[in-house]
Design an enzyme around this catalytic site. Structure first.
Site, PDB file in Angstrom:
ATOM      1  N   ALA A 171       0.865  -1.177   0.000  1.00 32.04           N
ATOM      2  CA  ALA A 171       0.000   0.000   0.000  1.00 32.04           C
ATOM      3  C   ALA A 171       0.903   1.229   0.000  1.00 32.04           C
ATOM      4  O   ALA A 171       2.056   1.166   0.446  1.00 32.04           O
ATOM      5  CB  ALA A 171      -0.891  -0.025   1.229  1.00 32.04           C
ATOM      6  N   GLU A 201      -0.371  -9.495  -0.247  1.00 33.63           N
ATOM      7  CA  GLU A 201      -1.790  -9.772   0.037  1.00 33.63           C
ATOM      8  C   GLU A 201      -2.610  -9.850  -1.259  1.00 33.63           C
ATOM      9  O   GLU A 201      -3.527 -10.662  -1.369  1.00 33.63           O
ATOM     10  CB  GLU A 201      -2.340  -8.700   0.981  1.00 33.63           C
ATOM     11  CG  GLU A 201      -1.708  -8.767   2.355  1.00 33.63           C
ATOM     12  CD  GLU A 201      -2.138  -7.612   3.245  1.00 33.63           C
ATOM     13  OE1 GLU A 201      -1.701  -6.473   2.974  1.00 33.63           O
ATOM     14  OE2 GLU A 201      -2.921  -7.840   4.173  1.00 33.63           O
ATOM     15  N   GLY A 253       0.695  -5.053   1.015  1.00 29.69           N
ATOM     16  CA  GLY A 253      -0.493  -5.200   0.174  1.00 29.69           C
ATOM     17  C   GLY A 253      -0.190  -5.925  -1.135  1.00 29.69           C
ATOM     18  O   GLY A 253      -1.087  -6.510  -1.736  1.00 29.69           O
ATOM     19  N   GLU A 307       4.521  -4.804   7.338  1.00 28.18           N
ATOM     20  CA  GLU A 307       3.716  -3.739   7.960  1.00 28.18           C
ATOM     21  C   GLU A 307       4.134  -3.445   9.402  1.00 28.18           C
ATOM     22  O   GLU A 307       4.134  -2.297   9.832  1.00 28.18           O
ATOM     23  CB  GLU A 307       2.222  -4.098   7.920  1.00 28.18           C
ATOM     24  CG  GLU A 307       1.579  -3.901   6.553  1.00 28.18           C
ATOM     25  CD  GLU A 307       1.663  -5.108   5.648  1.00 28.18           C
ATOM     26  OE1 GLU A 307       2.545  -5.972   5.861  1.00 28.18           O
ATOM     27  OE2 GLU A 307       0.848  -5.189   4.706  1.00 28.18           O
TER      28      GLU A 307
HETATM   29  N1  DAK Z   1       4.554   3.174  -0.878  1.00 26.67           N
HETATM   30  C1  DAK Z   1       4.909   4.328  -1.498  1.00 26.67           C
HETATM   31  N2  DAK Z   1       6.049   4.447  -2.219  1.00 26.67           N
HETATM   32  C2  DAK Z   1       6.849   3.383  -2.320  1.00 26.67           C
HETATM   33  C3  DAK Z   1       6.543   2.151  -1.696  1.00 26.67           C
HETATM   34  C4  DAK Z   1       5.319   2.065  -0.966  1.00 26.67           C
HETATM   35  N3  DAK Z   1       4.899   0.947  -0.385  1.00 26.67           N
HETATM   36  N4  DAK Z   1       7.542   1.287  -1.971  1.00 26.67           N
HETATM   37  C5  DAK Z   1       8.417   1.949  -2.730  1.00 26.67           C
HETATM   38  N5  DAK Z   1       8.011   3.209  -2.949  1.00 26.67           N
HETATM   39  C6  DAK Z   1       8.687   4.244  -3.714  1.00 26.67           C
HETATM   40  C7  DAK Z   1       9.885   4.804  -2.939  1.00 26.67           C
HETATM   41  O1  DAK Z   1       9.465   5.766  -2.008  1.00 26.67           O
HETATM   42  C8  DAK Z   1      10.699   5.372  -4.053  1.00 26.67           C
HETATM   43  O2  DAK Z   1      10.127   6.614  -4.429  1.00 26.67           O
HETATM   44  P1  DAK Z   1      11.069   7.899  -4.770  1.00 26.67           P
HETATM   45  O3  DAK Z   1      11.894   8.114  -3.558  1.00 26.67           O
HETATM   46  O4  DAK Z   1      11.894   7.454  -5.959  1.00 26.67           O
HETATM   47  O5  DAK Z   1      10.097   8.985  -5.079  1.00 26.67           O
HETATM   48  C9  DAK Z   1      10.475   4.412  -5.210  1.00 26.67           C
HETATM   49  O6  DAK Z   1       9.268   3.702  -4.875  1.00 26.67           O
HETATM   50  C10 DAK Z   1      11.589   3.384  -5.365  1.00 26.67           C
HETATM   51  O7  DAK Z   1      11.777   2.767  -4.100  1.00 26.67           O
HETATM   52  P2  DAK Z   1      13.215   2.676  -3.389  1.00 26.67           P
HETATM   53  O8  DAK Z   1      14.081   3.804  -3.795  1.00 26.67           O
HETATM   54  O9  DAK Z   1      12.963   2.494  -1.927  1.00 26.67           O
HETATM   55  O10 DAK Z   1      13.776   1.344  -4.049  1.00 26.67           O
HETATM   56  P3  DAK Z   1      14.807   0.308  -3.403  1.00 26.67           P
HETATM   57  O11 DAK Z   1      15.190  -0.623  -4.475  1.00 26.67           O
HETATM   58  O12 DAK Z   1      15.889   1.019  -2.665  1.00 26.67           O
HETATM   59  O13 DAK Z   1      13.951  -0.504  -2.306  1.00 26.67           O
HETATM   60  C11 DAK Z   1      11.999  -1.661  -1.495  1.00 26.67           C
HETATM   61  C12 DAK Z   1      12.873  -1.291  -2.727  1.00 26.67           C
HETATM   62  C13 DAK Z   1      10.756  -2.408  -2.023  1.00 26.67           C
HETATM   63  C14 DAK Z   1      12.770  -2.628  -0.577  1.00 26.67           C
HETATM   64  C15 DAK Z   1      11.617  -0.383  -0.724  1.00 26.67           C
HETATM   65  O14 DAK Z   1      11.071   0.553  -1.670  1.00 26.67           O
HETATM   66  C16 DAK Z   1      10.620  -0.625   0.362  1.00 26.67           C
HETATM   67  O15 DAK Z   1      10.968  -1.135   1.444  1.00 26.67           O
HETATM   68  N6  DAK Z   1       9.367  -0.229   0.122  1.00 26.67           N
HETATM   69  C17 DAK Z   1       8.317  -0.306   1.100  1.00 26.67           C
HETATM   70  C18 DAK Z   1       7.854  -1.738   1.248  1.00 26.67           C
HETATM   71  C19 DAK Z   1       6.822  -1.856   2.324  1.00 26.67           C
HETATM   72  O16 DAK Z   1       7.042  -1.573   3.493  1.00 26.67           O
HETATM   73  N7  DAK Z   1       5.633  -2.281   1.905  1.00 26.67           N
HETATM   74  C20 DAK Z   1       4.529  -2.455   2.785  1.00 26.67           C
HETATM   75  C21 DAK Z   1       3.721  -1.198   2.721  1.00 26.67           C
HETATM   76  S1  DAK Z   1       2.506  -1.186   3.998  1.00 26.67           S
HETATM   77  C22 DAK Z   1      -4.193  -1.676   6.605  1.00 26.67           C
HETATM   78  C23 DAK Z   1      -4.401  -1.646   5.254  1.00 26.67           C
HETATM   79  C24 DAK Z   1      -3.415  -1.957   4.393  1.00 26.67           C
HETATM   80  C25 DAK Z   1      -2.182  -2.265   4.855  1.00 26.67           C
HETATM   81  C26 DAK Z   1      -1.971  -2.300   6.192  1.00 26.67           C
HETATM   82  C27 DAK Z   1      -2.962  -2.007   7.089  1.00 26.67           C
HETATM   83  N8  DAK Z   1      -5.222  -1.368   7.517  1.00 26.67           N
HETATM   84  C28 DAK Z   1      -5.583   0.048   7.521  1.00 26.67           C
HETATM   85  C29 DAK Z   1      -5.247  -2.093   8.769  1.00 26.67           C
HETATM   86  C30 DAK Z   1      -1.100  -2.501   3.945  1.00 26.67           C
HETATM   87  C31 DAK Z   1       0.074  -1.948   4.257  1.00 26.67           C
HETATM   88  C32 DAK Z   1       1.218  -2.019   3.378  1.00 26.67           C
HETATM   89  O17 DAK Z   1       1.227  -2.615   2.324  1.00 26.67           O
END
Ligand code: DAK
Length: 260
Positions: free
Chosen positions: A66, A114, A111, A134
């Site tokens: 997400a 998921e 997400g 998360e």
């Molecule tokens: N959201 C927004 N932007 C993202 C992103 C994300 N999840 N993942 C990557 N990006 C963006 C980065 O910010 C970056 O943008 P710029 O800085 O270039 O503008 C661009 O994509 C490239 O990413 P990186 O520069 O970070 O690339 P790397 O190769 O260095 O790293 C990575 C890749 C996938 C390891 C890293 O980007 C990363 O850790 N991303 C976040 C992964 C993550 O934590 N995903 C889970 C998100 S939380 C709920 C409802 C839904 C959910 C939870 C609760 N309820 C309300 C209860 C769901 C939650 C999630 O999915």
């Protein structure tokens, strides 16, 4: 335009849905979810499409979760709305009348994992990484991850992934039974299309009912599931496709299913 955030490539009997925000690693924001929701509705009604493939644009990510930037600004009310909408869209993937295969071509985090789990099964490229990170953000999986992951992996492995937030490789995901196959990225779409076409050749009503029986039957007692199975089987006996499938076998030819 919101529609560009999710692309639809239709080549009947297959349709490929591509989450298209490669600069943000295809992260799911509200606009992406809305576009995906609309496309799923159209695919459900499209009788030419028998199998749907879900993938991400680019070579780096399926969906990196997400959208953290969007979520960081959400009020509790907006967060609840976002989570509920996401859950409904993912349920729509699960409940689509036709099979959905996730072609995971890179990061499938939060997400993203998921979304893949809401599909019927997953093929992945060998650069793919799965995880539900998360808890590292102070939240927990909110698009069905706490429910679908234990159903697929068992509670122990699911809790290990959810509580550590660690990423696992496609090979590890294969070894624990999270995904069906892993292969070089250059082979992924061809392999997914091959299995999708194999499914698309079969009786579409039977495929659709069988998909639903597995999903619904998984959560109810065995006897109830078997009862549901026999009733559905009776319904299937009323279809033209059943007549055609058996007639074709007896006439030693390939069946021509019409979905009626
Ligand atoms: N959201 C927004 N932007 C993202 C992103 C994300 N999840 N993942 C990557 N990006 C963006 C980065 O910010 C970056 O943008 P710029 O800085 O270039 O503008 C661009 O994509 C490239 O990413 P990186 O520069 O970070 O690339 P790397 O190769 O260095 O790293 C990575 C890749 C996938 C390891 C890293 O980007 C990363 O850790 N991303 C976040 C992964 C993550 O934590 N995903 C889970 C998100 S939380 C709920 C409802 C839904 C959910 C939870 C609760 N309820 C309300 C209860 C769901 C939650 C999630 O999915």
């Amino acid at each position: 335009m919101a529609e560009d955030l999710v692309l639809l490539e239709k080549k009947a009997p297959l349709a490929t849905v591509i989450i298209n925000r490669p600069k943000a690693l295809n992260a799911l924001n509200s606009k992406v979810l809305t576009a995906l929701d609309n496309i799923l509705d159209s695919l459900n009604e499209d009788n030419e499409v028998r199998v749907v493939i879900l993938t991400g644009a680019g070579e780096k990510a399926f969906v990196a979760g997400a959208d953290i930037a969007e979520m960081s600004q959400m009020s509790p009310l907006e967060g609840a709305g976002f989570s509920r909408f996401g859950q409904l869209v993912f349920k729509k993937v699960q409940d689509l009348k036709k099979p959905v295969i996730a072609a995971v071509n890179g990061f499938a985090l939060g997400g993203g994992s998921e979304l893949a789990l809401a599909s019927d099964f997953i093929y992945a490229s060998d650069n793919a990484k799965f995880g539900v990170p998360e808890v590292t953000l102070g939240i927990f999986p909110g698009f069905g991850g706490t429910q679908r992951l234990p159903r697929l992996l068992g509670k122990g492995l699911a809790k290990e992934m959810i509580l550590t937030g660690k990423m696992i490789s496609a090979q590890e995901a294969y070894e624990i039974g999270m995904i069906n196959r892993v292969m070089p990225q250059s082979d992924l779409m061809e392999a997914v299309k091959k299995v999708a076409l194999q499914i698309a050749k079969n009786g579409p009503i039977a495929v659709s009912i069988a998909k639903n029986l597995v999903d619904v039957g998984y959560d109810i007692p065995l006897d109830d599931g078997c009862l549901m199975e026999s009733r559905s089987f009776g319904m299937c006996c009323a279809t033209e496709d059943k007549k055609e499938g058996m007639k074709a076998f007896l006439e030693k030819r390939k069946p021509e299913f019409t979905g009626k």
